[in-house]
Design a protein around this motif. Structure first.
Motif, short mmCIF file in Angstrom:
data_model
loop_
_atom_site.label_atom_id
_atom_site.label_comp_id
_atom_site.label_asym_id
_atom_site.label_seq_id
_atom_site.Cartn_x
_atom_site.Cartn_y
_atom_site.Cartn_z
N ASN A 35 0.77 -1.15 0.12
CA ASN A 35 0.07 0.06 -0.10
C ASN A 35 0.58 1.18 -0.05
N ALA A 36 0.08 2.30 -0.29
CA ALA A 36 0.84 3.74 -0.30
C ALA A 36 -0.16 4.76 0.33
N LEU A 37 0.49 5.55 0.86
CA LEU A 37 -0.18 7.11 1.07
C LEU A 37 0.33 7.93 0.23
N ASN A 38 -0.34 8.84 -0.24
CA ASN A 38 0.00 9.90 -1.43
C ASN A 38 -0.65 11.07 -0.75
N TYR A 39 0.34 12.35 -0.58
CA TYR A 39 -0.08 13.34 0.05
C TYR A 39 0.08 14.38 -1.37
N ILE A 40 -0.91 15.15 -1.51
CA ILE A 40 -1.11 15.80 -2.70
C ILE A 40 -1.49 17.37 -2.67
N TRP A 41 -1.05 18.35 -3.28
CA TRP A 41 -1.24 19.44 -3.53
C TRP A 41 -2.45 19.30 -4.49
N ALA A 42 -3.77 19.47 -4.04
CA ALA A 42 -5.00 19.16 -4.92
C ALA A 42 -5.23 20.54 -5.70
N ASN A 43 -6.20 20.18 -6.56
CA ASN A 43 -6.99 21.28 -7.26
C ASN A 43 -8.35 21.46 -6.62
N LYS A 44 -9.21 20.43 -6.60
CA LYS A 44 -10.70 20.65 -6.28
C LYS A 44 -10.77 19.93 -4.87
N LEU A 45 -10.12 18.81 -4.62
CA LEU A 45 -10.23 18.13 -3.22
C LEU A 45 -10.06 18.98 -2.06
N PRO A 46 -10.97 19.06 -1.18
CA PRO A 46 -10.93 19.77 -0.16
C PRO A 46 -9.90 19.13 0.77
N VAL A 47 -9.17 20.22 1.54
CA VAL A 47 -8.12 19.87 2.46
C VAL A 47 -8.60 18.95 3.68
N GLY A 48 -7.79 17.84 3.87
CA GLY A 48 -8.14 16.81 4.74
C GLY A 48 -8.87 15.69 4.11
N SER A 49 -9.47 15.81 2.85
CA SER A 49 -10.02 14.49 2.10
C SER A 49 -9.08 13.51 2.16
N VAL A 50 -9.67 12.19 2.12
CA VAL A 50 -8.88 10.67 1.88
C VAL A 50 -9.67 10.17 1.00
N VAL A 51 -9.15 9.98 -0.30
CA VAL A 51 -10.04 9.56 -1.21
C VAL A 51 -9.00 8.18 -1.87
N PRO A 52 -9.53 7.16 -2.36
CA PRO A 52 -8.94 6.13 -3.09
C PRO A 52 -8.36 6.88 -4.22
N ASN A 53 -7.04 6.50 -4.89
CA ASN A 53 -6.72 6.76 -6.21
C ASN A 53 -7.57 6.28 -7.10
N PRO A 54 -8.02 7.09 -8.31
CA PRO A 54 -8.82 6.53 -9.09
C PRO A 54 -8.44 5.32 -10.01
N TYR A 55 -7.17 4.75 -9.85
CA TYR A 55 -6.89 3.50 -10.35
C TYR A 55 -6.71 2.41 -9.54
N THR A 56 -6.41 2.75 -8.10
CA THR A 56 -6.19 1.47 -7.34
C THR A 56 -6.59 1.85 -5.81
N GLU A 57 -7.19 1.07 -5.18
CA GLU A 57 -7.45 1.53 -3.63
C GLU A 57 -6.15 1.16 -2.75
N ALA A 58 -5.02 0.71 -3.56
CA ALA A 58 -3.97 0.44 -2.80
C ALA A 58 -3.26 1.44 -2.50
N THR A 59 -3.33 2.76 -3.04
CA THR A 59 -3.15 4.06 -2.86
C THR A 59 -4.03 4.87 -2.48
N GLN A 60 -3.97 5.58 -1.58
CA GLN A 60 -5.16 6.33 -0.77
C GLN A 60 -4.41 7.73 -0.84
N MET A 61 -5.04 8.63 -1.19
CA MET A 61 -4.84 10.32 -1.64
C MET A 61 -5.24 11.16 -0.53
N ILE A 62 -4.36 11.78 0.11
CA ILE A 62 -4.63 12.80 1.22
C ILE A 62 -4.45 14.08 0.78
N ALA A 63 -5.27 15.26 0.68
CA ALA A 63 -5.35 16.37 0.25
C ALA A 63 -4.81 17.25 1.40
#
Length: 240
Positions: free
Chosen positions: A151-179
């Motif tokens: 698995n992987a955590l992916n901390y991002i500088w997002a465009n639309k996703l609210p800060v604090g959101s945690v969502v699965p990567n659109p390709y795989t739930e093994a990577t979780q995106m954190i804005a």
């Protein structure tokens, strides 16, 4: 333009040359102290993506940092480590971006680009995987010639996703995106981020994290075709 699953590739290191888990380091090489990028960091490139983002050491107000430039491109830098997250749970870094992508969207494959992101890759736990997943990974490891992370955590500088959101990567739930940043309100400014990766992993995956096996930075824009510049300061893992 066909979107490519970079996050999925990193999550399992599918065919990424050089992502062996051997030869671990006990600390992340700091950008402010190294003489060249090769002193602790390696290129992270992806199959079928020929346009690579550019990374260089530069001075910013007297401090050495990494400058990343991306234009319809994707690649990163990775530091191999082998660390117990319970012993070093606090991930801290600072970064700055020129702006965000008009078409960027963490929830869609076509928008899976970020001017700046930090990956934390964890060791694969075969005892928690099903038979078919283990078999699939074994086949990929045979093809790649090396052990693969999980698995992987992916901390991002997002465009639309609210800060604090945690969502699965659109390709795989093994990577979780954190804005951790979102939008342009802080573009052009240095922003310091501190995260407890143990807490973040538990929130994202519902269990305690295994060993950390890699830390990566990446600025990419091959899905959106846009352009951005980012700067990365030291990335550290500490007890507090």
């Amino acid at each position: 333009m066909q979107p490519r699953s970079r996050s999925a590739i990193l999550a399992v290191a599918l065919l990424v040359p050089g992502f062996a888990l051997a030869g671990p380091n006990q600390a992340i090489a700091t950008f402010s102290a190294i003489e060249s990028i090769e002193d602790g960091w390696e290129p992270l490139e992806f199959p079928n993506i020929d346009r690579h983002s550019r990374y260089e050491l530069v001075q910013d107000n007297g401090v050495q940092v990494i400058k990343a430039q991306t234009s319809n491109s994707a690649s990163g830098l990775i530091a191999r480590v082998r660390l117990d997250p319970e012993q070093r749970p606090v991930l801290e870094w600072r970064w700055k971006v020129s702006g965000v992508y008009e078409q960027g969207d963490a929830r869609n494959k076509s928008g899976d680009d970020y001017p700046a992101r930090i990956y934390v890759a964890f060791e694969f736990e075969p005892d928690k995987a099903g038979f078919f997943e283990r078999a699939k990974r074994k086949a990929m490891e045979t093809l790649a010639g090396e052990e693969l992370p999980g698995n992987a955590l992916n901390y991002i500088w997002a465009n639309k996703l609210p800060v604090g959101s945690v969502v699965p990567n659109p390709y795989t739930e093994a990577t979780q995106m954190i804005a951790v940043n979102s939008g342009v309100s802080q573009a052009g400014e240095w922003v310091t981020i501190s995260r407890n990766i143990v807490e973040d992993y538990k929130k994202a995956f519902g269990e305690a994290p295994p060993t950390i096996v890699g830390i990566a930075i990446m600025s990419d824009s091959d899905n959106t075709g846009e352009t951005a510049t980012a700067w990365y300061g030291d990335v550290t893992l500490s007890r507090q």
